[in-house]
Design a protein around this motif. Structure first.
Motif, PDB file in Angstrom:
ATOM      1  N   GLU A  92       0.740  -1.357   0.057  1.00  0.00           N
ATOM      2  CA  GLU A  92      -0.030  -0.036   0.006  1.00  0.00           C
ATOM      3  C   GLU A  92       1.024   1.216  -0.164  1.00  0.00           C
ATOM      4  N   ASP A  93       0.568   2.259  -0.815  1.00  0.00           N
ATOM      5  CA  ASP A  93       1.076   3.499  -0.864  1.00  0.00           C
ATOM      6  C   ASP A  93       2.541   3.449  -1.506  1.00  0.00           C
ATOM      7  N   SER A  94       2.625   2.306  -2.206  1.00  0.00           N
ATOM      8  CA  SER A  94       4.159   2.268  -2.860  1.00  0.00           C
ATOM      9  C   SER A  94       4.062   3.321  -4.399  1.00  0.00           C
ATOM     10  N   THR A  95       5.057   3.787  -4.764  1.00  0.00           N
ATOM     11  CA  THR A  95       5.063   4.392  -5.880  1.00  0.00           C
ATOM     12  C   THR A  95       5.785   3.419  -7.002  1.00  0.00           C
ATOM     13  N   PRO A  96       5.145   3.769  -8.087  1.00  0.00           N
ATOM     14  CA  PRO A  96       5.302   2.927  -9.290  1.00  0.00           C
ATOM     15  C   PRO A  96       6.675   3.153 -10.198  1.00  0.00           C
ATOM     16  N   GLU A  97       7.189   2.159 -10.776  1.00  0.00           N
ATOM     17  CA  GLU A  97       8.532   2.546 -11.708  1.00  0.00           C
ATOM     18  C   GLU A  97       8.256   2.348 -12.991  1.00  0.00           C
ATOM     19  N   MET A  98       8.631   3.343 -13.786  1.00  0.00           N
ATOM     20  CA  MET A  98       8.441   3.108 -15.290  1.00  0.00           C
ATOM     21  C   MET A  98       9.683   2.620 -15.678  1.00  0.00           C
ATOM     22  N   LEU A  99       9.634   1.261 -16.361  1.00  0.00           N
ATOM     23  CA  LEU A  99      10.707   0.555 -16.837  1.00  0.00           C
ATOM     24  C   LEU A  99      11.105   0.939 -18.336  1.00  0.00           C
ATOM     25  N   ASP A 100      10.224   0.999 -18.935  1.00  0.00           N
ATOM     26  CA  ASP A 100      10.460   1.230 -20.415  1.00  0.00           C
ATOM     27  C   ASP A 100       9.576   2.191 -21.238  1.00  0.00           C
ATOM     28  N   PHE A 101       9.769   2.558 -22.439  1.00  0.00           N
ATOM     29  CA  PHE A 101       8.847   3.591 -22.947  1.00  0.00           C
ATOM     30  C   PHE A 101       8.867   3.160 -24.541  1.00  0.00           C
ATOM     31  N   THR A 102       7.466   3.002 -25.039  1.00  0.00           N
ATOM     32  CA  THR A 102       7.291   2.727 -26.374  1.00  0.00           C
ATOM     33  C   THR A 102       7.415   4.064 -27.318  1.00  0.00           C
ATOM     34  N   VAL A 103       7.096   5.149 -26.744  1.00  0.00           N
ATOM     35  CA  VAL A 103       7.122   6.295 -27.592  1.00  0.00           C
ATOM     36  C   VAL A 103       8.435   7.282 -27.289  1.00  0.00           C
ATOM     37  N   THR A 104       9.431   6.963 -28.161  1.00  0.00           N
ATOM     38  CA  THR A 104      10.765   7.544 -27.888  1.00  0.00           C
ATOM     39  C   THR A 104      11.233   8.229 -29.317  1.00  0.00           C
ATOM     40  N   THR A 105      10.431   7.996 -30.257  1.00  0.00           N
ATOM     41  CA  THR A 105      10.936   8.707 -31.472  1.00  0.00           C
ATOM     42  C   THR A 105       9.704   9.129 -32.349  1.00  0.00           C
ATOM     43  N   ALA A 106      10.041   9.918 -33.263  1.00  0.00           N
ATOM     44  CA  ALA A 106       8.925  10.567 -34.143  1.00  0.00           C
ATOM     45  C   ALA A 106       8.113   9.683 -34.688  1.00  0.00           C
ATOM     46  N   GLU A 107       8.596   8.646 -35.325  1.00  0.00           N
ATOM     47  CA  GLU A 107       7.935   7.660 -35.701  1.00  0.00           C
ATOM     48  C   GLU A 107       7.019   6.889 -34.904  1.00  0.00           C
ATOM     49  N   ALA A 108       7.459   6.538 -33.638  1.00  0.00           N
ATOM     50  CA  ALA A 108       6.587   5.713 -32.682  1.00  0.00           C
ATOM     51  C   ALA A 108       5.605   6.867 -32.119  1.00  0.00           C
ATOM     52  N   ALA A 153       3.754  14.100 -20.655  1.00  0.00           N
ATOM     53  CA  ALA A 153       4.510  13.393 -21.651  1.00  0.00           C
ATOM     54  C   ALA A 153       5.859  12.647 -20.997  1.00  0.00           C
ATOM     55  N   HIS A 154       6.172  13.395 -20.211  1.00  0.00           N
ATOM     56  CA  HIS A 154       7.616  12.665 -19.589  1.00  0.00           C
ATOM     57  C   HIS A 154       7.211  11.666 -18.751  1.00  0.00           C
ATOM     58  N   SER A 155       6.162  11.470 -17.953  1.00  0.00           N
ATOM     59  CA  SER A 155       5.890  10.629 -16.814  1.00  0.00           C
ATOM     60  C   SER A 155       5.198   9.370 -17.415  1.00  0.00           C
ATOM     61  N   ASN A 162      14.306  11.457 -22.190  1.00  0.00           N
ATOM     62  CA  ASN A 162      13.881  11.428 -23.652  1.00  0.00           C
ATOM     63  C   ASN A 162      13.135  12.708 -23.839  1.00  0.00           C
ATOM     64  N   LEU A 163      12.290  12.881 -23.141  1.00  0.00           N
ATOM     65  CA  LEU A 163      11.661  14.269 -23.369  1.00  0.00           C
ATOM     66  C   LEU A 163      12.262  15.614 -23.174  1.00  0.00           C
ATOM     67  N   LEU A 164      13.319  15.636 -22.244  1.00  0.00           N
ATOM     68  CA  LEU A 164      14.129  16.974 -22.100  1.00  0.00           C
ATOM     69  C   LEU A 164      15.037  17.049 -23.374  1.00  0.00           C
ATOM     70  N   VAL A 165      15.760  16.032 -23.731  1.00  0.00           N
ATOM     71  CA  VAL A 165      16.572  16.108 -24.765  1.00  0.00           C
ATOM     72  C   VAL A 165      15.698  16.675 -26.050  1.00  0.00           C
ATOM     73  N   ALA A 166      14.501  15.916 -26.269  1.00  0.00           N
ATOM     74  CA  ALA A 166      13.714  16.328 -27.601  1.00  0.00           C
ATOM     75  C   ALA A 166      13.082  17.643 -27.409  1.00  0.00           C
ATOM     76  N   MET A 167      12.831  18.193 -26.268  1.00  0.00           N
ATOM     77  CA  MET A 167      12.575  19.697 -26.190  1.00  0.00           C
ATOM     78  C   MET A 167      13.628  20.607 -26.657  1.00  0.00           C
ATOM     79  N   LEU A 168      14.940  20.128 -26.535  1.00  0.00           N
ATOM     80  CA  LEU A 168      15.908  20.913 -27.048  1.00  0.00           C
ATOM     81  C   LEU A 168      16.241  20.724 -28.638  1.00  0.00           C
ATOM     82  N   GLU A 169      16.280  19.233 -28.919  1.00  0.00           N
ATOM     83  CA  GLU A 169      16.644  18.906 -30.168  1.00  0.00           C
ATOM     84  C   GLU A 169      15.507  18.620 -31.304  1.00  0.00           C
ATOM     85  N   GLU A 170      14.287  18.519 -30.818  1.00  0.00           N
ATOM     86  CA  GLU A 170      13.224  18.188 -31.696  1.00  0.00           C
ATOM     87  C   GLU A 170      12.006  18.896 -30.988  1.00  0.00           C
ATOM     88  N   PRO A 171      12.116  20.207 -30.938  1.00  0.00           N
ATOM     89  CA  PRO A 171      10.871  20.992 -30.457  1.00  0.00           C
ATOM     90  C   PRO A 171       9.604  20.711 -31.293  1.00  0.00           C
TER      91      PRO A 171
END
Length: 352
Positions: A92-108, A153-155, A162-171
């Protein structure tokens, strides 16, 4: 006064009988209170005689299939409708962990975007039909929960790095994500509104900071995210309702631009991250409602939290414009007796 009347007075920057008192106790906190004497068949808000709100949520996810990958006595690993592989602990009251993300590219992203369709079953029509009139009769403040921006977007979709880099490189990619999220919210909630289910505010979570500072610069906020915050605010104001932003972390450096969007309320004013609610009240108290600002990490310390309430609430409530709550949620180290004392002091300090 009803809860609706108290909230309305705060948003009008006028005095009421007292400030509204709301919060979000953890499941383990509720369980603790029941073990310490609170009846288990009573809404905790009724037990403490605090304010009641109601919320309307919608589904804007890409509806990726949910698939269980692994399950043990301690945790479950599964894929979410956002395309994220998530590990949730059963404690109870534990925090989830995000292990992997599908949407990391423009194509995805294009593939995910194509799945973010606008079927009518993304709106909880039966829930609204069964509850809306009751909410109004009870005098509740009703919130439409928008779901867009940096935090979503990031959570829930891309991952922080991934999101912070994309905000600078792929706005352009990130702007399209922000635009798509918000467009889906606007479209679906317009259907809700046009069906006669009128809410009092829109509220969205967009955690833009952590301890000490924000995730990105004021300039990046101004150029990339602010236009979508302003668009949401304008959508609400066009309907004569309010716009309420939730942003955890320290966003003091972003505040001039955030306030410029026209938002009506800001939450949670996270003390432990460095947010200064008294300074914000002094500089912006005539423009926005302040919601929160009482350090949840120390609510178990009776003398400290009572002292904090006595120091802050009389000033924060001046000329209306304040909603009492913790600066995030109520952890499970807060006893039933402590909560009684906190509510009693909040009512006393928050009375006009």
């Amino acid at each position: 006064m009803t809860s609706w009347e108290r909230f309305k007075r705060m948003f009008e920057h006028k005095e009421a009988d007292r400030v509204p008192i709301i919060d979000n106790p953890w499941a383990g906190t509720i369980r603790r209170w029941i073990n310490e004497g609170m009846p288990d068949n009573v809404d905790w808000r009724d037990y403490f005689d605090v304010d009641k709100t109601a919320g309307i949520g919608i589904d804007i996810t890409p509806r990726f299939p949910r698939k269980v990958i692994e399950e043990t006595d301690r945790y479950i690993i599964f894929t979410t409708p956002w395309g994220v592989t998530q590990k949730s602990f059963k404690q109870e009251d534990s925090t989830p962990e995000m292990l992997d993300f599908t949407v990391t590219t423009a194509e995805a992203w294009e593939q995910a975007k194509a799945r973010m369709t606008l079927e009518d079953d993304r709106i909880p029509w039966d829930m609204l039909k069964n509850n809306f009139d009751k909410w109004r009769a009870e005098g509740r403040w009703i919130t439409a929960h928008f779901w867009f921006g940096f935090d979503v977007a990031h959570s829930w979709m891309m991952g922080t790095e991934n999101l912070l880099v994309a905000m600078l490189e792929e706005p352009e990619l990130i702007e399209d994500m922000f635009d798509t999220y918000l467009n889906r919210c606007e479209t679906l909630f317009k259907r809700v509104w046009d069906a006669g289910y009128h809410f009092d505010e829109i509220y969205w979570p967009d955690d833009m900071g952590y301890k000490g500072t924000s995730f990105f610069s004021r300039e990046l906020y101004k150029n990339l995210l602010k236009p979508y915050h302003k668009r949401a605010v304008d959508w609400a104001h066009e309907r004569g309702i309010y716009a309420h932003l939730h942003s955890c972390g320290n966003i003091m450096n972003l505040l001039p631009e955030v306030i410029d969007t026209g938002i009506d309320a800001l939450n949670p004013l996270e003390v432990k991250a460095g947010m200064d609610s008294l300074k914000i009240k002094k500089e912006y108290g005539d423009k926005i409602v302040l919601h929160g600002g009482i350090n949840a990490a120390r609510w178990k310390e009776t003398e400290y939290v009572i002292s904090e309430i006595r120091e802050k609430v009389p000033y924060l409530k001046e000329n209306g414009g304040y909603i009492f709550s913790s600066d995030h949620s109520i952890p499970n180290d807060v006893t039933l007796e402590n909560m009684k004392l906190i509510v009693a002091e909040a009512k006393k300090a928050g009375s006009y």
